[in-house]
Design an enzyme around this catalytic site. Structure first.
Site, PDB file in Angstrom:
ATOM      1  N   LYS A  55      35.494  32.592  36.470  1.00 49.66           N
ATOM      2  CA  LYS A  55      34.615  31.775  35.197  1.00 49.66           C
ATOM      3  C   LYS A  55      35.635  31.617  34.308  1.00 49.66           C
ATOM      4  O   LYS A  55      36.579  31.196  34.114  1.00 49.66           O
ATOM      5  CB  LYS A  55      33.198  32.647  35.167  1.00 49.66           C
ATOM      6  CG  LYS A  55      32.488  32.328  36.316  1.00 49.66           C
ATOM      7  CD  LYS A  55      31.180  32.997  35.906  1.00 49.66           C
ATOM      8  CE  LYS A  55      29.957  32.981  37.239  1.00 49.66           C
ATOM      9  NZ  LYS A  55      29.945  34.017  38.075  1.00 49.66           N
ATOM     10  N   THR A 106      32.855  38.273  38.538  1.00 44.58           N
ATOM     11  CA  THR A 106      33.501  37.175  39.335  1.00 44.58           C
ATOM     12  C   THR A 106      34.924  37.125  38.710  1.00 44.58           C
ATOM     13  O   THR A 106      35.026  37.561  37.508  1.00 44.58           O
ATOM     14  CB  THR A 106      32.801  36.073  39.432  1.00 44.58           C
ATOM     15  OG1 THR A 106      32.264  35.683  38.032  1.00 44.58           O
ATOM     16  CG2 THR A 106      31.656  36.263  40.266  1.00 44.58           C
ATOM     17  N   ARG A 120      38.067  31.879  43.172  1.00 36.72           N
ATOM     18  CA  ARG A 120      36.743  32.232  43.548  1.00 36.72           C
ATOM     19  C   ARG A 120      36.756  33.675  44.136  1.00 36.72           C
ATOM     20  O   ARG A 120      37.351  33.754  45.275  1.00 36.72           O
ATOM     21  CB  ARG A 120      35.954  31.479  44.336  1.00 36.72           C
ATOM     22  CG  ARG A 120      35.811  29.773  43.926  1.00 36.72           C
ATOM     23  CD  ARG A 120      34.807  29.089  44.542  1.00 36.72           C
ATOM     24  NE  ARG A 120      33.453  29.397  44.051  1.00 36.72           N
ATOM     25  CZ  ARG A 120      32.978  28.988  42.835  1.00 36.72           C
ATOM     26  NH1 ARG A 120      33.709  28.151  42.267  1.00 36.72           N
ATOM     27  NH2 ARG A 120      31.849  29.424  42.570  1.00 36.72           N
ATOM     28  N   GLU A 166      41.931  44.881  56.915  1.00 40.48           N
ATOM     29  CA  GLU A 166      40.737  45.874  56.774  1.00 40.48           C
ATOM     30  C   GLU A 166      41.274  47.199  56.122  1.00 40.48           C
ATOM     31  O   GLU A 166      42.127  47.633  56.878  1.00 40.48           O
ATOM     32  CB  GLU A 166      39.760  45.909  57.862  1.00 40.48           C
ATOM     33  CG  GLU A 166      38.669  44.607  58.006  1.00 40.48           C
ATOM     34  CD  GLU A 166      38.303  44.475  59.352  1.00 40.48           C
ATOM     35  OE1 GLU A 166      38.947  44.600  60.330  1.00 40.48           O
ATOM     36  OE2 GLU A 166      37.028  44.085  59.528  1.00 40.48           O
ATOM     37  N   ASP A 180      27.683  43.896  34.179  1.00 46.35           N
ATOM     38  CA  ASP A 180      28.205  42.444  34.979  1.00 46.35           C
ATOM     39  C   ASP A 180      28.611  41.684  34.044  1.00 46.35           C
ATOM     40  O   ASP A 180      28.130  41.149  33.402  1.00 46.35           O
ATOM     41  CB  ASP A 180      26.843  42.132  35.850  1.00 46.35           C
ATOM     42  CG  ASP A 180      27.239  40.755  36.552  1.00 46.35           C
ATOM     43  OD1 ASP A 180      28.321  40.222  36.452  1.00 46.35           O
ATOM     44  OD2 ASP A 180      26.539  40.662  37.466  1.00 46.35           O
ATOM     45  N   TYR A 200      44.960  39.689  58.481  1.00 51.33           N
ATOM     46  CA  TYR A 200      43.766  40.847  58.467  1.00 51.33           C
ATOM     47  C   TYR A 200      44.189  41.841  57.981  1.00 51.33           C
ATOM     48  O   TYR A 200      45.300  42.460  58.154  1.00 51.33           O
ATOM     49  CB  TYR A 200      43.225  41.076  59.807  1.00 51.33           C
ATOM     50  CG  TYR A 200      41.730  40.369  60.106  1.00 51.33           C
ATOM     51  CD1 TYR A 200      40.799  40.678  59.359  1.00 51.33           C
ATOM     52  CD2 TYR A 200      41.609  39.480  61.101  1.00 51.33           C
ATOM     53  CE1 TYR A 200      39.561  40.262  59.594  1.00 51.33           C
ATOM     54  CE2 TYR A 200      40.337  38.744  61.288  1.00 51.33           C
ATOM     55  CZ  TYR A 200      39.263  39.253  60.546  1.00 51.33           C
ATOM     56  OH  TYR A 200      38.141  38.526  60.657  1.00 51.33           O
TER      57      TYR A 200
HETATM   58  N1  DSN Z   1      26.303  30.952  39.750  1.00 52.92           N
HETATM   59  C1  DSN Z   1      26.710  31.691  38.493  1.00 52.92           C
HETATM   60  C2  DSN Z   1      26.490  30.871  37.501  1.00 52.92           C
HETATM   61  O1  DSN Z   1      26.546  29.773  37.308  1.00 52.92           O
HETATM   62  O2  DSN Z   1      26.524  31.358  36.145  1.00 52.92           O
HETATM   63  C3  DSN Z   1      26.006  33.096  38.609  1.00 52.92           C
HETATM   64  O3  DSN Z   1      26.491  33.476  39.936  1.00 52.92           O
END
Ligand code: DSN
Length: 423
Positions: A231, A228, A237, A58, A202, A56
């Site tokens: 991707k 994120t 993730r 925090e 974003d 942990y």
């Molecule tokens: N779920 C993502 C996507 O597939 O683009 C976006 O959050």
């Protein structure tokens, strides 16, 4: 076999081990064209599977609520420093659990419930958290939404400006989940400045392209950037919020204690590893190849008479409107999956069908590029897509099975990190 191996799961919990293996084989045997997915490296996989999950933490490096942070502090600081260097920003928070919590933290930092916020509408290519009505962001704020032009399929910057000046939102989001074209960050920045709004880029979908120099960067234009990490950036993730120094403490307070508890330290380490990989020269080649493959696949689909939203792509993502083919996105996506080609059904701008049964499919090249596929492989993939869709329309299941067998045979020559069919 799995790499790293999973003998303990195999002996302690064979049911789960078998399902993990089934999923690994599925990832090996399918042409994975979901544009938000990828294959992480072995180093990222290893980092995500370490004892760091036991701790942990925090708070932030040097300011924690639990003892024993001698090494976690160093890991998180390295991750932050790598993000700052890679994206050219003053500040990085690497703790958001994923993209939606990262965006919620931005609202928590800059808006009060009921305030006006602005983003791209979901069916036009935005994200749920950019103010779509079913999301908390659409329920707790007064969301105004922009879209794309009907004639070009591209973001209508005149509409964005008119809306922003009329509605005076606190926050404007640019970016989204189904945008096949380059995002004009300078234009959004000038609109946000005129409207007195904070611009948030974003970049979840295109972070890896930006890191690899294959898409312009929002740094210097958007004071707040969310992404994120799993991707095109090809990490675990997770998510990050990056910003100018001015907004650093408001955003940090919003992530913790505003919204989250302890950070996922194993994920932080894996993010650090992925950021190091993304700073290597080979990653620039990867990002360039993702876009080259995207353009080649779009060209091959256009040649087969497919309608692509905006007429093509500048990036990793292609949005196909299947209306003229006489099949909905959902039956097409399900038939493609049976044919060994994984896509997702998706709304297209001005869709007349429902979101759960929309007109389009969304496809992308990040994962297949990691497998080593290049431009010359895109025409055969477009041919399989076309044949599978034609077979779905004719309900020709044997043809779909034949394509799946051809796809399996083709992919066997392209290794994936994390698993191979050899025992
Ligand atoms: N779920 C993502 C996507 O597939 O683009 C976006 O959050």
């Amino acid at each position: 076999m799995h790499q790293p191996p999973i003998p303990e799961i195999e002996s302690a919990d064979p049911e789960i081990a078998d399902l993990i293996t089934d999923e690994a084989r599925r990832q090996f045997e399918k042409i994975r064209l979901i544009p938000s997915e990828n294959y992480v490296s072995l180093a990222v996989l290893e980092a995500a599977g370490t004892v760091l999950t036991n701790k942990y933490s925090e708070g932030y490096p040097g300011r924690r609520y639990y003892e024993g942070q001698q090494f976690i502090d160093q890991i998180e600081t390295i991750a932050m420093d790598r993000a700052k260097a890679l994206f050219g920003v003053d500040h990085a928070n690497v703790q958001p659990y994923s993209g939606s919590p990262a965006n919620l933290a931005v609202y928590l930092a800059f808006a009060q419930p009921g305030d006006t916020i602005m983003g791209m509408s979901l069916p036009m290519g935005g994200h749920l958290t950019h103010g779509w009505p079913v999301s908390a962001t659409g329920k707790w704020f007064r969301a105004v939404q922009y879209g794309v032009r009907r004639d070009t399929g591209r973001v209508d910057l005149d509409e964005v400006r008119d809306l922003a000046l009329r509605e005076r939102p606190k926050v404007i989001f640019c970016g989204g989940t189904a945008i096949p074209r380059t995002i004009d960050f300078p234009a959004f920045a000038s609109i946000a400045a005129e409207a007195g709004a904070i611009l948030v880029a974003d970049i979840a979908h295109i972070a890896g392209l930006i890191a690899g120099g294959a898409h312009p960067s929002p740094a210097g234009h958007a004071p707040v950037i969310t992404t994120t990490t799993h991707k095109t950036l090809r990490g675990p993730r997770g998510a990050m919020i990056m910003s100018t120094a001015e907004h650093a403490s408001a955003l940090d307070r919003a992530v913790f204690p505003g919204l989250q508890g302890g950070p996922h330290n194993h994920t932080t380490a894996a993010i650090a590893v992925a950021l190091r990989e993304a700073a290597q020269p080979e990653f620039r080649d990867y990002a360039r190849q993702v876009v080259a493959n995207g353009k080649a696949l779009a060209g091959a689909l256009l040649a087969r008479g497919y309608d692509l939203v905006s007429g093509g792509t500048d990036n990793h993502l292609i949005l196909v409107d299947l209306t003229s083919k006489g099949i909905g996105g959902k039956p097409a996506a399900k038939a493609l999956d049976r044919a060994g080609i994984e896509v997702n059904y998706n709304t297209v701008p001005f869709d007349t069908r429902k979101p759960f049964d929309p007109s389009g499919i969304r496809i992308g090249t990040p994962a297949i590029t990691t497998r080593g596929l290049r431009e010359e492989h895109m025409a055969p993939i477009a041919a399989w897509i076309d044949e599978a869709i034609a077979a779905a329309i004719k309900e020709d299941e044997p043809a779909i099975e034949r394509i799946a067998a051809d796809v399996r045979e083709f992919l066997a020559a392209f290794p994936m990190p994390g698993w191979s069919p050899q025992p």
